[in-house]
Scaffold this motif. Sequence first.
Motif, PDB file in Angstrom:
ATOM      1  N   ILE A   5       0.858  -1.178   0.000  1.00  0.00           N
ATOM      2  CA  ILE A   5       0.000   0.000   0.000  1.00  0.00           C
ATOM      3  C   ILE A   5       0.897   1.231   0.000  1.00  0.00           C
ATOM      4  CG2 ILE A   5      -1.907   1.175   1.117  1.00  0.00           C
ATOM      5  CD1 ILE A   5      -2.474  -1.711   0.092  1.00  0.00           C
ATOM      6  N   THR A   6       0.782   2.030  -1.049  1.00  0.00           N
ATOM      7  CA  THR A   6       1.734   3.102  -1.312  1.00  0.00           C
ATOM      8  C   THR A   6       1.027   4.445  -1.421  1.00  0.00           C
ATOM      9  OG1 THR A   6       3.117   1.523  -2.538  1.00  0.00           O
ATOM     10  CG2 THR A   6       3.545   3.872  -2.901  1.00  0.00           C
ATOM     11  N   LEU A   7       1.588   5.446  -0.765  1.00  0.00           N
ATOM     12  CA  LEU A   7       1.074   6.806  -0.832  1.00  0.00           C
ATOM     13  C   LEU A   7       2.155   7.702  -1.441  1.00  0.00           C
ATOM     14  CD1 LEU A   7      -0.834   9.188  -0.054  1.00  0.00           C
ATOM     15  CD2 LEU A   7       0.294   9.181   2.187  1.00  0.00           C
ATOM     16  N   TYR A  34      -1.878   5.020  -3.972  1.00  0.00           N
ATOM     17  CA  TYR A  34      -2.711   6.193  -3.718  1.00  0.00           C
ATOM     18  C   TYR A  34      -1.942   7.407  -4.225  1.00  0.00           C
ATOM     19  CZ  TYR A  34      -6.155   3.627  -0.993  1.00  0.00           C
ATOM     20  OH  TYR A  34      -7.162   2.761  -0.609  1.00  0.00           O
ATOM     21  N   SER A  35      -2.360   7.880  -5.374  1.00  0.00           N
ATOM     22  CA  SER A  35      -1.674   8.975  -6.059  1.00  0.00           C
ATOM     23  C   SER A  35      -2.386  10.275  -5.707  1.00  0.00           C
ATOM     24  CB  SER A  35      -1.716   8.745  -7.570  1.00  0.00           C
ATOM     25  OG  SER A  35      -1.350   7.413  -7.888  1.00  0.00           O
ATOM     26  N   VAL A  75      -4.619   9.799   4.950  1.00  0.00           N
ATOM     27  CA  VAL A  75      -4.015   8.652   5.632  1.00  0.00           C
ATOM     28  C   VAL A  75      -5.090   7.799   6.306  1.00  0.00           C
ATOM     29  CG1 VAL A  75      -2.468   7.967   7.508  1.00  0.00           C
ATOM     30  CG2 VAL A  75      -1.792   9.806   5.941  1.00  0.00           C
ATOM     31  N   SER A  76      -6.098   8.435   6.881  1.00  0.00           N
ATOM     32  CA  SER A  76      -7.173   7.681   7.548  1.00  0.00           C
ATOM     33  C   SER A  76      -7.924   6.803   6.563  1.00  0.00           C
ATOM     34  CB  SER A  76      -8.153   8.651   8.218  1.00  0.00           C
ATOM     35  OG  SER A  76      -7.545   9.326   9.292  1.00  0.00           O
ATOM     36  N   GLU A  81      -9.217   1.405   5.077  1.00  0.00           N
ATOM     37  CA  GLU A  81      -9.466   0.457   3.993  1.00  0.00           C
ATOM     38  C   GLU A  81      -8.552  -0.761   4.072  1.00  0.00           C
ATOM     39  OE1 GLU A  81     -11.391  -1.018   0.653  1.00  0.00           O
ATOM     40  OE2 GLU A  81     -11.883   0.795   1.810  1.00  0.00           O
ATOM     41  N   HIS A  82      -7.308  -0.567   4.484  1.00  0.00           N
ATOM     42  CA  HIS A  82      -6.317  -1.648   4.391  1.00  0.00           C
ATOM     43  C   HIS A  82      -5.678  -2.027   5.728  1.00  0.00           C
ATOM     44  CE1 HIS A  82      -6.572  -1.093   0.026  1.00  0.00           C
ATOM     45  NE2 HIS A  82      -6.410   0.198   0.249  1.00  0.00           N
ATOM     46  N   GLY A  83      -5.802  -1.170   6.714  1.00  0.00           N
ATOM     47  CA  GLY A  83      -5.226  -1.474   8.017  1.00  0.00           C
ATOM     48  C   GLY A  83      -3.737  -1.273   8.114  1.00  0.00           C
TER      49      GLY A  83
END
Length: 298
Positions: A5-7, A34-35, A75-76, A81-83
Amino acid sequence: MAQKITLITGCSSGIGLNLAVKLGKDAAKKYLVYSTMRNLGKKGPLQEAADSALNDTILIRPLDVKSDDSVKNAVSEIINEHGRIDIVVNNAGIASFNPIEYSPMHDIRDVLETNFFGPVRVIRAVLPYMKEQRSGHVINVTSVAGVAGYPFYETYCASKHAMEGLTESLAIRMKSFDVKLSSILPGPVDTNINDNIVEWNRLPAKGEVDQVTQKQLEILRIHARDHFDNMAQTSDEICDVICNVIETDAPNKPIRFKTGEFVDSRVSKKLVDFGGNTWVEFARKLIEEPMDLTKSEK
């Protein structure tokens, strides 16, 4: 294997856009990206580049790094969604070019708010989760200007030096939680950050600054154009470095990563002399008579 999971911040163009697409289009779909960007009105180029990966492995979300609430909400959503959150790339930033004594304080604050306090907000939001999950990787896109000062880029250099100090300091403590910190140090990059440069188009007019400063500004403009014309890397080249940093898992992995020969030559000149005179004398060439620095330093 679960997706990472990438931000990524600052994905409306340049490095952020290309990195989101490169990771999101990974053939094995190893990443869910997450772009994010401040203004979703600028999402068109990313949507087009994402193509079939859009809303599959590339998700576009709003995130303004200058807003506590915006960072918290982004971030929330990921955590709900993914924990977890595995990779963060602090890429959003603005450039600044002006003698600091003629820069309005609100411009100086804006650069630091975006380039330093913005990543700080993101890091503060994700670290508690990374510490709890005992994993994670925070990658800060800084600059060669984070280790070497450049004339008239004082505010920009200050923001990038701050990010280098933050990255190094956190890397020490986060080892206890198996959370990795990395900084990416590009030199000139061919992106539209230079079109959006703070103060670039509203420098003091002739007669408003002292003659020495005015001459230095005019000379540096020539050198700046030469740097971007002859030495600039593409955003794809920078993304290749970032992807390699993400995918390489070595026990003694460095904290800092240079992106090319230009950065290597500048960093070498800076670090050879702790006192700083070697770098100062070299960098002064940028505001003296125009010359081909690529030849003069050899």
